[in-house]
Design a protein around this motif. Sequence first.
Motif, short mmCIF file in Angstrom:
data_model
loop_
_atom_site.label_atom_id
_atom_site.label_comp_id
_atom_site.label_asym_id
_atom_site.label_seq_id
_atom_site.Cartn_x
_atom_site.Cartn_y
_atom_site.Cartn_z
N GLU A 175 0.83 -1.21 0.00
CA GLU A 175 0.00 0.00 0.00
C GLU A 175 0.86 1.26 0.00
OE1 GLU A 175 -3.65 1.87 2.64
OE2 GLU A 175 -1.94 1.01 3.68
N ASP A 231 -4.29 3.34 -1.99
CA ASP A 231 -5.04 4.12 -1.01
C ASP A 231 -5.29 5.50 -1.60
OD1 ASP A 231 -5.65 5.89 1.23
OD2 ASP A 231 -5.20 4.15 2.49
N HIS A 260 -8.27 1.44 -1.08
CA HIS A 260 -8.70 1.93 0.22
C HIS A 260 -9.21 3.36 0.05
CE1 HIS A 260 -6.41 -0.66 3.46
NE2 HIS A 260 -7.39 -1.31 2.86
N GLU A 278 -12.10 2.59 5.28
CA GLU A 278 -11.38 2.51 6.55
C GLU A 278 -11.97 3.52 7.53
OE1 GLU A 278 -6.88 1.36 6.18
OE2 GLU A 278 -7.28 3.06 4.85
#
Length: 284
Positions: free
Chosen positions: A139, A171, A202, A245
């Motif tokens: 990530e 992300d 994400h 998240e």
Amino acid sequence: MIAVQGVGLGLRREMLTQMCQQKPAEIDFFEIAPENWIPFGGKLQKQLAQLTAQHRFFCHGLSLSIGGPAPIDIAFVKQIKAFLQQHNIETYSEHLSYCSGAGHLYDLMPIPFTAEAVDYVANRVKQVQDILEQPLILENVSYYAAPGQEMSELDFTLSVLQQADCKMLLDVNNIYVNSVNHGYKAEHYLQQIPSERIAYYHIAGHYQQEKDLLIDTHGADVIDPVWRLLALAYQQHGVKATLLERDFNIPTWCNLQAELNQIHQLQYEANGTESAKIKLEPAL
């Protein structure tokens, strides 16, 4: 194998009982940090095993320290492997950063953006994959300083992905946070990532400390520029599994539900656009 699309939520221990009783329809998969579950047995493990047997799970690690100065903790990687096998989880991602050096640092530290660091990280990725016998996904992380920088964050990330021949957990919020903090165009960063390298996405909220200083907290609602960047990611790279998240300041379920549905809506719109493109293409 990773789902082509779908919407996920990070599973917290306080959600276990509710999710075991009935998983909300808005959630297609869950994500957990294995370090938060390995130490526990008893009821928690039984409930987790019930959920992993019924639903799709991804693992997103916290402690591998892929760029750290200490040797890879082989015993720890073997614990992760056993956990993944126990729960039949095929997707394991970690941060392109480090969190240890003469002890645990309790934070994600930026790896120096150098050619030497690219070689170092790529070799460690291969070592971990050999032990796990499954891919390691990296990530892109938020960072607030770049000590010893010799190349851009983008060039460093692309070089690691290519040399390690691994996938990326993209992300979207981290791209936005870094673009503000370090003065680059988020859209340019996004465009340069090879679509085939992206495993899943994400998205999260952040805290604005100053006009030009954002802190990645996972403790706030997703803001409009980040939603727009996710929509752009779908347009450029395709709809892939996307995880919301939320680690702090957990809101009511209605609030989480609204954000999950926003992801569903963006995926629906992107899929509709792609379908329209296919229909418009002339037959051969």
